[in-house]
Design an enzyme around this catalytic site. Structure first.
Site, PDB file in Angstrom:
ATOM      1  N   ASN A 123       0.891  -1.013  -0.008  1.00  0.00           N
ATOM      2  CA  ASN A 123      -0.169  -0.045  -0.079  1.00  0.00           C
ATOM      3  C   ASN A 123       0.883   1.337   0.004  1.00  0.00           C
ATOM      4  OD1 ASN A 123      -1.640   2.069   0.444  1.00  0.00           O
ATOM      5  ND2 ASN A 123      -2.612   1.256   2.341  1.00  0.00           N
ATOM      6  N   SER A 169       0.315   3.098   3.569  1.00  0.00           N
ATOM      7  CA  SER A 169      -0.056   2.301   4.572  1.00  0.00           C
ATOM      8  C   SER A 169       0.235   2.899   5.871  1.00  0.00           C
ATOM      9  CB  SER A 169       0.746   1.123   4.343  1.00  0.00           C
ATOM     10  OG  SER A 169       0.647   0.225   5.306  1.00  0.00           O
ATOM     11  N   SER A 170      -0.898   2.730   6.740  1.00  0.00           N
ATOM     12  CA  SER A 170      -0.968   3.132   8.195  1.00  0.00           C
ATOM     13  C   SER A 170       0.068   2.145   8.941  1.00  0.00           C
ATOM     14  CB  SER A 170      -2.279   3.116   8.975  1.00  0.00           C
ATOM     15  OG  SER A 170      -3.289   3.490   8.011  1.00  0.00           O
ATOM     16  N   GLU A 206      -0.752  -8.688   8.213  1.00  0.00           N
ATOM     17  CA  GLU A 206       0.374  -8.587   7.195  1.00  0.00           C
ATOM     18  C   GLU A 206       1.126  -9.582   6.997  1.00  0.00           C
ATOM     19  OE1 GLU A 206       2.607  -4.969   8.626  1.00  0.00           O
ATOM     20  OE2 GLU A 206       1.371  -3.808   7.276  1.00  0.00           O
TER      21      GLU A 206
HETATM   22  N1  LIG Z   1     -13.263   3.206  -1.640  1.00  0.00           N
HETATM   23  C1  LIG Z   1     -12.092   3.514  -2.156  1.00  0.00           C
HETATM   24  N2  LIG Z   1     -12.154   3.939  -3.206  1.00  0.00           N
HETATM   25  C2  LIG Z   1     -11.089   4.313  -4.174  1.00  0.00           C
HETATM   26  N3  LIG Z   1      -9.718   4.158  -3.744  1.00  0.00           N
HETATM   27  C3  LIG Z   1      -9.912   3.382  -2.648  1.00  0.00           C
HETATM   28  C4  LIG Z   1     -11.033   2.967  -1.848  1.00  0.00           C
HETATM   29  N4  LIG Z   1     -10.214   2.353  -0.660  1.00  0.00           N
HETATM   30  C5  LIG Z   1      -9.049   2.340  -0.741  1.00  0.00           C
HETATM   31  N5  LIG Z   1      -8.570   2.682  -2.006  1.00  0.00           N
HETATM   32  C6  LIG Z   1      -7.274   2.794  -2.379  1.00  0.00           C
HETATM   33  O1  LIG Z   1      -6.422   1.746  -2.210  1.00  0.00           O
HETATM   34  C7  LIG Z   1      -5.469   2.300  -1.430  1.00  0.00           C
HETATM   35  C8  LIG Z   1      -5.256   1.761   0.094  1.00  0.00           C
HETATM   36  O2  LIG Z   1      -6.130   2.006   0.985  1.00  0.00           O
HETATM   37  P1  LIG Z   1      -6.062   2.096   2.550  1.00  0.00           P
HETATM   38  O3  LIG Z   1      -7.340   2.515   2.902  1.00  0.00           O
HETATM   39  O4  LIG Z   1      -4.902   2.949   3.011  1.00  0.00           O
HETATM   40  O5  LIG Z   1      -5.660   0.545   2.994  1.00  0.00           O
HETATM   41  P2  LIG Z   1      -5.344   0.123   4.503  1.00  0.00           P
HETATM   42  O6  LIG Z   1      -5.702   1.287   5.350  1.00  0.00           O
HETATM   43  O7  LIG Z   1      -6.271  -0.999   4.498  1.00  0.00           O
HETATM   44  O8  LIG Z   1      -4.008  -0.426   4.312  1.00  0.00           O
HETATM   45  C9  LIG Z   1      -5.737   3.826  -0.857  1.00  0.00           C
HETATM   46  O9  LIG Z   1      -4.543   4.865  -0.999  1.00  0.00           O
HETATM   47  C10 LIG Z   1      -6.231   4.023  -2.104  1.00  0.00           C
HETATM   48  O10 LIG Z   1      -5.854   4.494  -3.322  1.00  0.00           O
HETATM   49 MG   LIG Z   2      -4.439   2.106   6.729  1.00  0.00          MG
END
Ligand SMILES: Nc1ncnc2c1ncn2[C@@H]1O[C@H](COP(=O)(O)OP(=O)(O)O)[C@@H](O)[C@H]1O
Ligand SMILES: [Mg+2]
Length: 1079
Positions: free
Chosen positions: A157, A160-161, A389
């Site tokens: 990602n 990624s958090s 992970e």
């Molecule tokens: N609902 C959504 N619509 C569009 N893109 C999304 C959506 N959810 C996630 N993404 C894409 O996926 C990427 C990873 O999502 P993220 O929420 O950071 O993942 P996680 O927190 O589960 O690791 C984001 O940066 C975004 O680009």
């Molecule tokens: Mg996250």
């Protein structure tokens, strides 16, 4: 009319997996794929939302969508995360139930995005207002700040958090947000010093270097070039689609909104810069005399700059990198550090610095966003924790993260699967048990207090003697060998002895979501999380307030020899608190699914999704839902809620609630298969039945509202009417009184008027009579007075005639005179004596007076004029007057002399040196000195002589020599003769017999004849008391020349010799002077 829609309208596949037919894994995946291909990323399992990451932005988060989902029933519209958010928010607001939103899924599945969507939806639909908007803005803006410091690019990602986040949003009773509290869970701080291949450090480092102004960078002593910093991974420094510079501005702006002061922001950036600098400090070995290598800082420039930045004394930090002080039982031992230890110390410092900074940021944000009011809040918790992970190399961090996910899965199982089934049993509902995997056993493997992995790790860390990752692994191998979910090559469990996928230095855990291979290396260190005290003390000494705050244990006054709790222990405790917190709230699930491993849109890798569906237990979830009932509620609240739908239960049901519900449902003719009666609850199978009830209730409530309204309105109108009536009586009484009073006053007024008129009339009548009588009396008096007057006048008329005329005449004359004098006074002529003007005479009879006044005025004016004269001027005028007496109207020369001043001394003999001699002869004052012509008696020709006149004598002298020719005492002069004409000839006749007479008389001519003769005349008069000398003016006179008398005769001649008179001897007796006629 509102158009009723449903989840079932225009459905792609099935929107709710509960409706899936037939239900098996293939159809489940097919349905997900079909929906995903049609951009339907959300699917329900009952009230659980499955979200598949689309990896691209979809137009389904617009404000219109928000409006569409606002205040609608969960199943009314196609599945959406907004529906879940709305449901959670409404039950929080309307039913006063605290909510939590649990978002789970792998890393990159979209958890963080989902949490942001939920927050933004709630922000959009809850109350508005200046204060509320500020709170919302602050809650939303905390995200960019935390993401900058806590997120990083990983292979899974790009954003990624790297920390777990749980945020409680607090609301008041109206559902307006009051604030929030953020809790964070274990930042992955090892990333600060080292990143796996293809990953980056935390965003903020890159953002700062690309986004800060040159000026800021200079202040922070930084260089824009990433490659200058050891801590930044370089192969993936730039991420496509990520604008670090722009994000830096966003972060700064967000920090401002969340309440960071300018100096706080600066401090934060200084610490970030310090971490970068720290990474660049390198060490070299220096051989000591005892043969031990000691570490030394290689290039001190970075160290110096870092110390300057934080206000640390350079030598203190330098020492802390070379020595380590160990304190035990009041004893201090200083040991040297070798290069490897120095690097370890440096990295430990960097990691601690950064993670403490991160925790401080969260505390600081909480200070701003925390609700101020102490009243009870409703709370909505949003949990966005790092997802499960599995990396190539998994270490302590992954172990911890995965442990957390295990716990979340536990909660899910607890609340949705186990509890639900248990409830059916408890309520005595007929029920076919559904098998599911309960991961409690894995949780136990990790967290068990006696032989859990974390407990053993802690034990190792605290144990005296040499502790390494190997000893830790050995311990695991002995204690966990028999556990079903623990696998290790060297465990006493012979199963894995030949498993080559399992290296010797690793152990493997079968998590609910799959097997994960953990490298034992680093577990002990990371759990210990050791920072040498010398370093923390050095940091505490920094002249930097934030730095001081971050290292409180460095305060020498608070030396604490007790070990700090280990990282694993802390994490386990905080996860425990989180779980118990979540259990008190109503859960709402969002289960995020990752469609592919490539972060790509439109790709749906079935195997990957299938794996997630399995470990997330989604199939079991559907089965439980299908077998069970959509809705349950205790009998009392159910009856209370729907009792208005049936006449028998409305308004009060007397009897057990259960019977009431039975009567109600029978009366409503709900099919019996749609519900079951439990012991304390009614179970409704289908949501549609619930909607049916709700719909009915809504209608009924409307009717009831109308009824209440009707009664209330009636009551209100009656009350109003009675009040009006009462008031009307009071008003009428008062008005009548007032009207009567007014009428009485009017009559009284009218009476007075009539009375006054009558009295007036009477009085006037009397007055008229009295007036008449008075007039009669007056008339008699007048008549008699006139009569007497006539008689008296008749008597006195004769006297009147004799006197009156005279008086009137005198008066008139007086008035005229008065007027005349006043007019004259105002028209006085000028004061000049030669002025002739005089105002005209007004009346003839004033002629005499007028002329006399003119004369008097003239005299007075002359007197005034004269009074201004000086003595000399007076003498001059007297002379002129004399001349006038002598010559006026007698000699034609006179008028031309009037304007000439009598100068007297024309020659100025006492000044002129030429006449010195002459002047000496004359001892008296010279009255006149002039040049004259002496006429020769023989031929009548003239020769120039000086003539001097003194008081006593007259002297003739030669003009050139000044020699006295003749001096005649004035007493000897008899007379002077001159013609009547305009000539200058004159003769001086001497007395006969006098001494002077011997030579004969003088015939002279002069331009100043008038002056000479006048002066002579005046002198002679003053000199002798007797008569002055005579003056004879005629055109013929005799002159005694020696013996003969000669007659001088003046004739009028033609102007032959110009204008001058000429003299000619005619004969012995006659001398003729011809005088030219003056033109
Ligand atoms: N609902 C959504 N619509 C569009 N893109 C999304 C959506 N959810 C996630 N993404 C894409 O996926 C990427 C990873 O999502 P993220 O929420 O950071 O993942 P996680 O927190 O589960 O690791 C984001 O940066 C975004 O680009
Ligand atoms: Mg996250």
């Amino acid at each position: 009319m509102e158009v009723k829609t449903s989840l079932l309208d225009n459905m792609i596949g099935v929107g709710d997996m509960v409706l899936l037919e037939p239900l098996n894994e293939d159809s489940f995946l097919d349905n997900l794929k079909k929906r995903f291909d049609h951009n339907e990323i959300y699917t329900y399992i009952g009230s659980v939302v499955i979200s598949i990451n689309p990896y691209r932005s979809l137009p389904i988060y617009t404000p219109e969508k928000v409006e569409e989902y606002r205040n609608r029933n969960f199943y009314e519209l196609s599945p959406h995360i907004y529906a879940l958010a709305d449901e959670a928010y409404r039950s929080l607001r309307d039913q006063d139930k605290d909510q939590c939103i649990l978002i789970t899924g792998e890393s990159g599945a979209g958890k963080t995005e989902a949490s942001k969507l939920v927050m933004s939806y709630v922000a959009a639909v809850c109350g508005k207002g200046q204060e509320v908007n500020k709170v919302k803005e602050q809650l939303l803006q905390s995200n960019p700040v935390l993401e900058a410091f806590g997120n990083a690019k990983t292979v899974r990602n790009d954003n990624s958090s790297r920390f777990g986040k749980y945020m409680d949003i607090e609301f008041d009773f109206k559902g307006d947000p009051l604030g929030g509290v953020i809790s964070n869970y274990l930042l992955e701080k090892s990333r600060v010093v080292k990143q796996p291949r293809g990953e980056r450090n935390f965003h903020i480092f890159y953002q700062l270097l690309s986004g800060a102004s040159d000026d800021t960078l200079k202040k922070l002593k930084l260089d824009r070039d990433f490659s200058k910093y050891n801590y930044l991974s370089l192969d993936s420094a730039a991420v496509s689609g990520l604008d670090d510079a722009a994000n830096f501005r966003t972060v700064r702006n967000a920090m401002q909104i969340v309440g960071f002061m300018e100096n706080e922001m600066q401090s934060v950036l200084e610490l970030v810069a310090a971490v970068l600098k720290l990474g660049n400090i390198e060490f070299k070995p220096e051989l000591r005399c005892n043969g031990i290598d000691e570490s030394r800082v290689k290039d001190k420039n970075d160290l110096k700059e870092m110390c300057e930045l934080l206000g640390i004394e350079q030598s203190v930090l330098e020492r802390a990198f070379s020595y380590r002080t160990v304190e035990a039982k009041m004893e201090k031992v200083s040991t040297t550090l070798n290069v490897a230890q120095a690097y370890y110390a440096r990295d430990a410092l960097a990691k601690n610095l950064y993670s403490r900074l991160f925790s401080w940021l969260i505390t600081r944000i909480n200070e701003t966003i925390r609700a101020q009011a102490k009243t009870r809040h409703k709370v909505m918790g949003v949990l966005d924790i790092y997802g499960f992970e599995i990396f190539e190399d998994n270490s302590f961090e992954q172990f911890i993260i995965n442990y957390c996910n295990e716990k979340l899965q536990q909660i899910f199982i607890e609340l949705t699967l186990r509890e639900e089934q248990e409830e059916y049993v408890r309520e005595g509902i007929e029920w076919t048990n559904i098998e599911y995997f309960n991961n409690a056993i894995i949780c136990d493997l990790i967290e068990n207090n006696q032989n859990g992995i974390l407990a053993m790790l802690d034990e190792e860390c605290l144990r005296p003697g040499t502790v390494t990752d190997e000893t830790f692994l050995d311990k695991l191998n002995t204690i966990c060998a028999e556990h079903q979910h623990f696998e290790s090559r060297l465990s006493k469990n012979s199963k894995f002895l030949t498993d080559h996928s399992l290296p010797h230095n690793c152990f493997r855990i079968q998590h609910y979501a799959g097997k994960v291979l953990y490298k034992a290396e680093g577990f002990v260190d990371k759990n210990n999380d050791l920072l040498y005290r010398d370093l923390s003390q050095a940091m505490y000494k920094a002249n930097h307030s934030l730095m001081k705050q971050l290292f409180p244990e460095g305060n020498p006054a608070k030396v604490n020899l007790k070990r700090p709790p280990t990282a694993g222990f802390q994490f386990r405790a905080s996860v425990g608190t989180l779980m118990s917190n979540l259990q008190t709230k109503n859960p709402n699930y969002i289960r995020c699914v990752k469609p592919n491993d490539k972060k790509a849109s439109h790709i749906f890798t079935e195997a990957l999704v299938c794996h997630q569906v399995r470990y997330l237990g989604l199939m079991e979830n559907v089965r439980v839902r299908r077998a069970g009932y959509a809705f349950r509620q205790a009998y009392e609240p159910c009856l209370e809620r729907y009792k208005m739908l049936c006449k028998k239960t409305w308004p009060h049901w007397r009897g057990p609630a259960r019977e009431g519900v039975e009567v109600l449902l029978t009366d409503l003719q709900v099919p019996t298969e749609e519900f079951s009666y439990g012991r304390s609850k009614i179970f409704i199978r289908n949501p549609r039945t619930l909607f049916f009830l709700e719909e009915k209730r809504k209608q009924c409530l409307e009717d009831l509202a109308t009824l209440i309204q009707k009664i209330y309105r009636g009551w209100k109108c009656r009350r109003q009417f009675l009040l009006l009536k009462k008031s009307q009586i009071v008003v009428a009484a008062w008005y009548r009184r007032y009207a009567q009073q007014k009428k009485y006053q009017n009559i009284k007024k009218a009476t007075t008027v009539v009375q006054s008129y009558a009295r007036g009339w009477q009085a006037r009548k009397l007055l008229r009579k009295l007036k008449h009588e008075k007039k009669c009396e007056e008339a008699v008096t007048t008549i008699s007075a006139y009569w007497h007057g006539t008689q008296v006048r008749r008597e006195y008329r004769k006297f009147f005639r004799a006197n009156a005329g005279k008086k009137i005449y005198n008066f008139t004359i007086q008035r005229i005179m008065q007027k005349y004098f006043l007019d004259l006074k105002h028209n006085m002529p000028p004061m000049s004596p030669i002025d002739k003007s005089w105002p005209p005479r007004p009346y003839l009879f004033l002629e005499g007076v007028h002329t006399e006044l003119k004369r008097i005025f003239h005299l007075w004016r002359c007197k005034k004029y004269r009074s201004q004269f000086t003595e000399e001027k007076r003498a001059v005028y007297e002379e002129k007057l004399k001349a006038s007496e002598l010559f006026k109207d007698k000699k034609a020369l006179y008028p031309s002399s009037v304007s000439q001043p009598f100068k007297g001394d024309y020659l100025e003999i006492n000044k002129n040196p030429k006449y010195q001699k002459l002047n000496n002869v004359v001892d008296e004052k010279v009255l006149l000195a002039d040049v004259v012509n002496k006429i020769n008696r023989a031929n009548g020709k003239g020769s120039a002589r000086i003539l001097l006149l003194t008081k006593r004598s007259l002297i003739l002298a030669d003009q050139k020599t000044g020699h006295v020719k003749a001096s005649v005492p004035l007493a000897d002069l008899a007379s002077v003769s001159a013609s009547t004409q305009a000539d200058g000839f004159f003769a001086l006749q001497l007395k006969e017999g006098s001494t002077s007479a011997a030579k004969g008389d003088f015939l002279l001519s002069s331009d100043h004849l008038i002056e000479i003769i006048t002066k002579l005349h005046r002198v002679s008069a003053s000199f002798s008391e007797k008569e002055p000398i005579g003056l004879d003016i005629s055109d013929e006179f005799l002159v005694q020349f020696k013996h003969d008398k000669v007659c001088i005769k003046f004739i009028q001649g033609s102007p032959k010799n110009g204008n001058n008179a000429s003299c000619k001897r005619k004969n012995n007796r006659l001398l003729e002077v011809s005088v030219p006629v003056s033109p």
